[in-house]
Design a protein around this motif. Structure first.
Motif, PDB file in Angstrom:
ATOM      1  N   THR A  35       0.842  -1.194   0.000  1.00 28.90           N
ATOM      2  CA  THR A  35       0.000   0.000   0.000  1.00 28.90           C
ATOM      3  C   THR A  35       0.879   1.247   0.000  1.00 28.90           C
ATOM      4  O   THR A  35       2.062   1.181   0.325  1.00 28.90           O
ATOM      5  N   ASP A  36       0.260   2.371  -0.317  1.00 29.39           N
ATOM      6  CA  ASP A  36       0.973   3.631  -0.139  1.00 29.39           C
ATOM      7  C   ASP A  36       0.770   4.083   1.310  1.00 29.39           C
ATOM      8  O   ASP A  36       0.175   3.377   2.114  1.00 29.39           O
ATOM      9  N   ARG A  37       1.248   5.257   1.655  1.00 31.81           N
ATOM     10  CA  ARG A  37       1.174   5.748   3.039  1.00 31.81           C
ATOM     11  C   ARG A  37      -0.250   5.973   3.519  1.00 31.81           C
ATOM     12  O   ARG A  37      -0.502   6.017   4.715  1.00 31.81           O
ATOM     13  N   PRO A  39      -3.048   4.911  12.907  1.00 32.66           N
ATOM     14  CA  PRO A  39      -2.286   5.886  13.702  1.00 32.66           C
ATOM     15  C   PRO A  39      -0.903   5.356  14.122  1.00 32.66           C
ATOM     16  O   PRO A  39       0.074   6.099  14.112  1.00 32.66           O
ATOM     17  N   LEU A  40      -0.832   4.070  14.458  1.00 33.83           N
ATOM     18  CA  LEU A  40       0.452   3.484  14.844  1.00 33.83           C
ATOM     19  C   LEU A  40       1.416   3.444  13.655  1.00 33.83           C
ATOM     20  O   LEU A  40       2.608   3.728  13.804  1.00 33.83           O
ATOM     21  N   GLY A  52       5.717   3.860  11.853  1.00 33.32           N
ATOM     22  CA  GLY A  52       6.109   3.320  10.557  1.00 33.32           C
ATOM     23  C   GLY A  52       6.008   1.817  10.438  1.00 33.32           C
ATOM     24  O   GLY A  52       6.363   1.245   9.417  1.00 33.32           O
ATOM     25  N   ARG A  53       5.527   1.139  11.471  1.00 36.55           N
ATOM     26  CA  ARG A  53       5.377  -0.315  11.432  1.00 36.55           C
ATOM     27  C   ARG A  53       4.445  -0.785  12.535  1.00 36.55           C
ATOM     28  O   ARG A  53       4.191  -0.062  13.516  1.00 36.55           O
TER      29      ARG A  53
END
Length: 106
Positions: free
Chosen positions: A34-36, A82-83, A88-89
């Motif tokens: 996926t993208d961001r 949100p996490l 970032g993971r």
């Protein structure tokens, strides 16, 4: 994709990329990118099959939360997304997907 040998020709690079794509498509697991914002960029054939979609049947604007059950979407919106934005993971999560026919895929 990062090539170990930068002197490889473009043709060889394309062959490696095609091989990697076939490897991912035929992996014995579901795999997606996926993208961001959660929009699907790539989904492998195994996951498409499990979700009851053909290779060209998944709508182009599908996002990761669209594939989840209603409870999974709530969890994604309130905890997972949100996490991901913050750290970032994420690790060790369990979500159920919603198949095309409305049944759940754990």
């Amino acid at each position: 994709m990062h090539l170990l040998n930068p002197s490889l020709s473009e043709a060889t690079s394309a062959q490696i990329e095609e091989h990697a794509r076939r490897f991912v498509d035929n992996a014995p697991c579901g795999y997606l990118i996926t993208d961001r914002d959660g929009k699907l960029l790539m989904i492998n054939e195994m996951l498409l099959e499990w979700l009851q979609y053909g290779p060209e049947e998944m709508p182009a604007d599908t996002s990761f939360p669209d594939l989840l059950t209603p409870a999974g979407r709530i969890y994604y919106d309130t905890h997972l997304f949100p996490l991901l934005k913050l750290q970032g993971r994420v690790r060790e999560i369990s979500l159920s997907f919603l198949r095309r026919d409305g049944s759940e895929l754990p």
